[in-house]
Design a protein around this motif. Structure first.
Motif, PDB file in Angstrom:
ATOM      1  N   GLY A   1      13.463  -2.028   3.780  1.00 25.98           N
ATOM      2  CA  GLY A   1      12.071  -1.832   3.442  1.00 25.98           C
ATOM      3  C   GLY A   1      11.922  -0.688   2.457  1.00 25.98           C
ATOM      4  O   GLY A   1      12.767   0.216   2.397  1.00 25.98           O
ATOM      5  N   GLU A   2      10.868  -0.698   1.661  1.00 24.99           N
ATOM      6  CA  GLU A   2      10.614   0.392   0.725  1.00 24.99           C
ATOM      7  C   GLU A   2      10.383   1.690   1.502  1.00 24.99           C
ATOM      8  O   GLU A   2       9.605   1.730   2.447  1.00 24.99           O
ATOM      9  CB  GLU A   2       9.415   0.060  -0.161  1.00 24.99           C
ATOM     10  CG  GLU A   2       9.706  -1.092  -1.124  1.00 24.99           C
ATOM     11  CD  GLU A   2       8.480  -1.567  -1.874  1.00 24.99           C
ATOM     12  OE1 GLU A   2       7.365  -1.167  -1.506  1.00 24.99           O
ATOM     13  OE2 GLU A   2       8.641  -2.363  -2.824  1.00 24.99           O
ATOM     14  N   GLY A   3      11.091   2.734   1.095  1.00 24.53           N
ATOM     15  CA  GLY A   3      11.024   4.018   1.787  1.00 24.53           C
ATOM     16  C   GLY A   3      12.213   4.292   2.672  1.00 24.53           C
ATOM     17  O   GLY A   3      12.518   5.439   2.952  1.00 24.53           O
ATOM     18  N   GLU A   4      12.898   3.229   3.154  1.00 26.09           N
ATOM     19  CA  GLU A   4      14.037   3.380   4.072  1.00 26.09           C
ATOM     20  C   GLU A   4      13.697   4.397   5.168  1.00 26.09           C
ATOM     21  O   GLU A   4      14.420   5.370   5.394  1.00 26.09           O
ATOM     22  CB  GLU A   4      15.299   3.784   3.308  1.00 26.09           C
ATOM     23  CG  GLU A   4      16.568   3.505   4.083  1.00 26.09           C
ATOM     24  CD  GLU A   4      17.829   3.993   3.396  1.00 26.09           C
ATOM     25  OE1 GLU A   4      18.909   3.496   3.724  1.00 26.09           O
ATOM     26  OE2 GLU A   4      17.733   4.898   2.535  1.00 26.09           O
ATOM     27  N   ALA A   5      12.596   4.152   5.882  1.00 23.25           N
ATOM     28  CA  ALA A   5      11.953   5.170   6.702  1.00 23.25           C
ATOM     29  C   ALA A   5      12.862   5.840   7.722  1.00 23.25           C
ATOM     30  O   ALA A   5      12.817   7.066   7.885  1.00 23.25           O
ATOM     31  CB  ALA A   5      10.734   4.575   7.413  1.00 23.25           C
TER      32      ALA A   5
ATOM     33  N   VAL B   1      -1.573  -0.827 -15.256  1.00 22.74           N
ATOM     34  CA  VAL B   1      -0.718  -1.973 -14.901  1.00 22.74           C
ATOM     35  C   VAL B   1       0.511  -1.598 -14.082  1.00 22.74           C
ATOM     36  O   VAL B   1       1.134  -2.480 -13.480  1.00 22.74           O
ATOM     37  CB  VAL B   1      -0.267  -2.736 -16.170  1.00 22.74           C
ATOM     38  CG1 VAL B   1      -1.468  -3.182 -16.989  1.00 22.74           C
ATOM     39  CG2 VAL B   1       0.710  -1.933 -17.028  1.00 22.74           C
ATOM     40  N   ALA B   2       0.888  -0.317 -14.037  1.00 25.90           N
ATOM     41  CA  ALA B   2       2.132   0.055 -13.363  1.00 25.90           C
ATOM     42  C   ALA B   2       2.002  -0.002 -11.843  1.00 25.90           C
ATOM     43  O   ALA B   2       0.912   0.181 -11.286  1.00 25.90           O
ATOM     44  CB  ALA B   2       2.567   1.456 -13.794  1.00 25.90           C
ATOM     45  N   ARG B   3       3.119  -0.238 -11.203  1.00 27.31           N
ATOM     46  CA  ARG B   3       3.232  -0.129  -9.753  1.00 27.31           C
ATOM     47  C   ARG B   3       4.302   0.900  -9.443  1.00 27.31           C
ATOM     48  O   ARG B   3       5.219   1.112 -10.237  1.00 27.31           O
ATOM     49  CB  ARG B   3       3.573  -1.481  -9.135  1.00 27.31           C
ATOM     50  CG  ARG B   3       2.478  -2.514  -9.357  1.00 27.31           C
ATOM     51  CD  ARG B   3       2.749  -3.798  -8.626  1.00 27.31           C
ATOM     52  NE  ARG B   3       1.654  -4.750  -8.807  1.00 27.31           N
ATOM     53  CZ  ARG B   3       1.598  -5.946  -8.221  1.00 27.31           C
ATOM     54  NH1 ARG B   3       2.593  -6.341  -7.445  1.00 27.31           N
ATOM     55  NH2 ARG B   3       0.573  -6.736  -8.432  1.00 27.31           N
ATOM     56  N   ALA B   4       4.204   1.536  -8.271  1.00 26.45           N
ATOM     57  CA  ALA B   4       5.097   2.656  -7.971  1.00 26.45           C
ATOM     58  C   ALA B   4       5.585   2.604  -6.521  1.00 26.45           C
ATOM     59  O   ALA B   4       5.192   3.419  -5.688  1.00 26.45           O
ATOM     60  CB  ALA B   4       4.400   3.982  -8.247  1.00 26.45           C
ATOM     61  N   PRO B   5       6.472   1.663  -6.212  1.00 24.41           N
ATOM     62  CA  PRO B   5       7.017   1.617  -4.851  1.00 24.41           C
ATOM     63  C   PRO B   5       7.931   2.805  -4.571  1.00 24.41           C
ATOM     64  O   PRO B   5       8.675   3.265  -5.447  1.00 24.41           O
ATOM     65  CB  PRO B   5       7.803   0.303  -4.834  1.00 24.41           C
ATOM     66  CG  PRO B   5       8.147   0.048  -6.262  1.00 24.41           C
ATOM     67  CD  PRO B   5       6.995   0.576  -7.059  1.00 24.41           C
ATOM     68  N   ILE B   6       7.852   3.297  -3.365  1.00 30.51           N
ATOM     69  CA  ILE B   6       8.748   4.364  -2.920  1.00 30.51           C
ATOM     70  C   ILE B   6      10.105   3.734  -2.607  1.00 30.51           C
ATOM     71  O   ILE B   6      10.188   2.757  -1.868  1.00 30.51           O
ATOM     72  CB  ILE B   6       8.194   5.071  -1.684  1.00 30.51           C
ATOM     73  CG1 ILE B   6       6.876   5.780  -2.022  1.00 30.51           C
ATOM     74  CG2 ILE B   6       9.209   6.062  -1.119  1.00 30.51           C
ATOM     75  CD1 ILE B   6       6.152   6.312  -0.808  1.00 30.51           C
ATOM     76  N   ALA B   7      11.162   4.292  -3.178  1.00 28.17           N
ATOM     77  CA  ALA B   7      12.502   3.799  -2.862  1.00 28.17           C
ATOM     78  C   ALA B   7      13.002   4.420  -1.562  1.00 28.17           C
ATOM     79  O   ALA B   7      13.417   3.720  -0.642  1.00 28.17           O
ATOM     80  CB  ALA B   7      13.459   4.101  -4.018  1.00 28.17           C
ATOM     81  N   ASN B   8      12.995   5.761  -1.500  1.00 25.26           N
ATOM     82  CA  ASN B   8      13.393   6.401  -0.245  1.00 25.26           C
ATOM     83  C   ASN B   8      12.663   7.727  -0.069  1.00 25.26           C
ATOM     84  O   ASN B   8      12.298   8.385  -1.048  1.00 25.26           O
ATOM     85  CB  ASN B   8      14.907   6.621  -0.192  1.00 25.26           C
ATOM     86  CG  ASN B   8      15.329   7.893  -0.894  1.00 25.26           C
ATOM     87  OD1 ASN B   8      15.171   8.987  -0.337  1.00 25.26           O
ATOM     88  ND2 ASN B   8      15.847   7.775  -2.115  1.00 25.26           N
ATOM     89  N   VAL B   9      12.447   8.091   1.190  1.00 28.11           N
ATOM     90  CA  VAL B   9      11.902   9.412   1.532  1.00 28.11           C
ATOM     91  C   VAL B   9      12.815  10.083   2.553  1.00 28.11           C
ATOM     92  O   VAL B   9      12.361  10.796   3.439  1.00 28.11           O
ATOM     93  CB  VAL B   9      10.465   9.315   2.097  1.00 28.11           C
ATOM     94  CG1 VAL B   9       9.479   9.007   1.001  1.00 28.11           C
ATOM     95  CG2 VAL B   9      10.378   8.266   3.206  1.00 28.11           C
ATOM     96  N   VAL B  10      14.124   9.863   2.400  1.00 28.61           N
ATOM     97  CA  VAL B  10      15.072  10.372   3.393  1.00 28.61           C
ATOM     98  C   VAL B  10      16.253  11.092   2.772  1.00 28.61           C
ATOM     99  O   VAL B  10      16.933  11.875   3.440  1.00 28.61           O
ATOM    100  CB  VAL B  10      15.603   9.223   4.293  1.00 28.61           C
ATOM    101  CG1 VAL B  10      14.464   8.626   5.093  1.00 28.61           C
ATOM    102  CG2 VAL B  10      16.299   8.141   3.473  1.00 28.61           C
ATOM    103  N   ASP B  11      16.543  10.867   1.490  1.00 32.05           N
ATOM    104  CA  ASP B  11      17.735  11.449   0.891  1.00 32.05           C
ATOM    105  C   ASP B  11      17.513  12.920   0.535  1.00 32.05           C
ATOM    106  O   ASP B  11      16.422  13.457   0.694  1.00 32.05           O
ATOM    107  CB  ASP B  11      18.136  10.670  -0.358  1.00 32.05           C
ATOM    108  CG  ASP B  11      18.607   9.255  -0.024  1.00 32.05           C
ATOM    109  OD1 ASP B  11      19.010   9.018   1.129  1.00 32.05           O
ATOM    110  OD2 ASP B  11      18.568   8.393  -0.914  1.00 32.05           O
ATOM    111  N   ALA B  12      18.562  13.531   0.010  1.00 34.33           N
ATOM    112  CA  ALA B  12      18.453  14.934  -0.421  1.00 34.33           C
ATOM    113  C   ALA B  12      17.351  15.109  -1.460  1.00 34.33           C
ATOM    114  O   ALA B  12      16.661  16.123  -1.492  1.00 34.33           O
ATOM    115  CB  ALA B  12      19.793  15.392  -0.982  1.00 34.33           C
TER     116      ALA B  12
END
Length: 335
Positions: free
Chosen positions: A208-212, A288-299
């Motif tokens: 999932g986006e964010g890799e929560a 027009v842009a979209r901005a999904p979060i890739a991760n909120v867990v890495d360094a």
């Protein structure tokens, strides 16, 4: 095209970008079929395997590589086209690791709360149905989720002689953890050292986006990719292109700076490609842009800013290299 196979031994795993000798020298135009282990190095195989007992966080995200690309020099652009990502095991593992993840106390976001319970989930792969099975640990719930393979880590050696952990995303790529890093995508990375020295790993059967929780459905992967080199034009941050979108990955902390990095780079890229004034590119992408979060867990946290090419003026990045790579991929029997 001949396909070069590479399957590392455990002794050949690396856990950094930079600082490692090349495992192989390849020429631009080469097709590689690379096996990579999962983020845990295969340590979690059942729900009874707990990360606190089995996983050493100093040695996670084992990389396959680095590969030395002939002719690559600092300032060039390395293009890696992902042709196919094939699960290399019949299961994937995910885990809630104590004091790791987006919804728990960590060493950076400290509180007096105890760690969330160390828990492992195993997802069985159904190749025929193209699914992975979620099995709840605290009830009888079962769900089949679509298989969506991706790579968590794709990167080159950093600039300035730096050696960075394979847990880190930054300008060099690394552990960006974006679901956009999938088959059919071309990744463009700025070359920082002679030979580029790229590595890949951290296969995810889906995420999932964010890799929560800090881990995806982690699985060993066989990746087929085409290596190309563009002389000059190195992007400041990783750029992606698929058949429908242009994308930039920004990585930093706080999270909004990751977005700012990616947004600024995409504004400049679209302006350069289309001839738009920077302010007009900024205005257009604001709509027009979209901005999904890739991760909120890495360094560092990673954000992807992307725009559909159908909503932009005509653009042709790198003289149509992505389209050419797609054609070559089809000749290998993959789309």
């Amino acid at each position: 095209m001949d396909v070069i196979e590479y399957v590392p031994t455990r002794e050949q795993y690396t856990y950094t970008f930079g600082g490692a000798a090349p495992v192989m020298r390849v020429t631009p135009g080469s097709v590689l079929r690379i096996w990579s282990d999962d983020a845990f190095g295969g340590a979690l195989r059942s729900v009874d395997d707990l990360s606190a007992e089995k996983v050493d966080l100093r040695f996670v995200n084992p990389q396959s590589g680095p590969f030395y690309v002939e002719g690559a020099e600092p300032g060039d652009t390395l293009a890696l086209h992902l042709v196919a990502l094939e699960p290399a095991r019949d299961f994937g593992a995910s885990a809630a690791i104590p004091f790791f993840g987006g919804m728990t106390s960590t060493d950076r976001t400290v509180s007096l709360q105890p760690a969330l319970p160390d828990t492992t989930w195993i997802y069985e792969l159904d190749r025929e149905r193209g699914t992975v099975g979620f099995a709840a640990r605290h009830s009888e719930h079962r769900l089949e989720l679509p298989l969506e393979p991706m790579l968590g880590t794709v990167g080159v050696a950093p600039a300035g002689g730096e050696v960075r952990s394979s847990l880190v995303p930054d300008r060099f790529g690394g552990n960006t953890d974006t679901p956009e890093m999938r088959a059919g995508t071309t990744c463009f990375l700025g070359v920082n050292v002679e030979g580029a020295m790229f590595s890949i790993g951290d296969g995810h059967y889906r995420q999932g986006e964010g890799e929560a929780c800090g881990t995806a459905v982690e699985g060993a992967m066989t990746t087929t990719l085409i290596v190309e080199l563009v002389k000059g034009g190195a992007p400041g941050w990783p750029r992606l292109q698929d058949d429908d979108q242009l994308m930039v990955i920004g990585s930093s902390r706080p999270l909004e700076d990751s977005w700012r990095i990616a947004n600024a780079d995409l504004v400049g890229w679209v302006a350069e490609l289309s001839g738009l004034h920077t302010m007009d590119s900024y205005q257009l992408l604001s709509q027009v842009a979209r901005a999904p979060i890739a991760n909120v867990v890495d360094a560092n946290y990673s954000v992807v800013v992307k725009a559909a090419t159908s909503l932009l003026p005509p653009v042709n990045p790198y003289d149509g290299l992505h389209a050419d790579l797609r054609t070559r991929a089809r000749s290998l029997g993959s789309v």
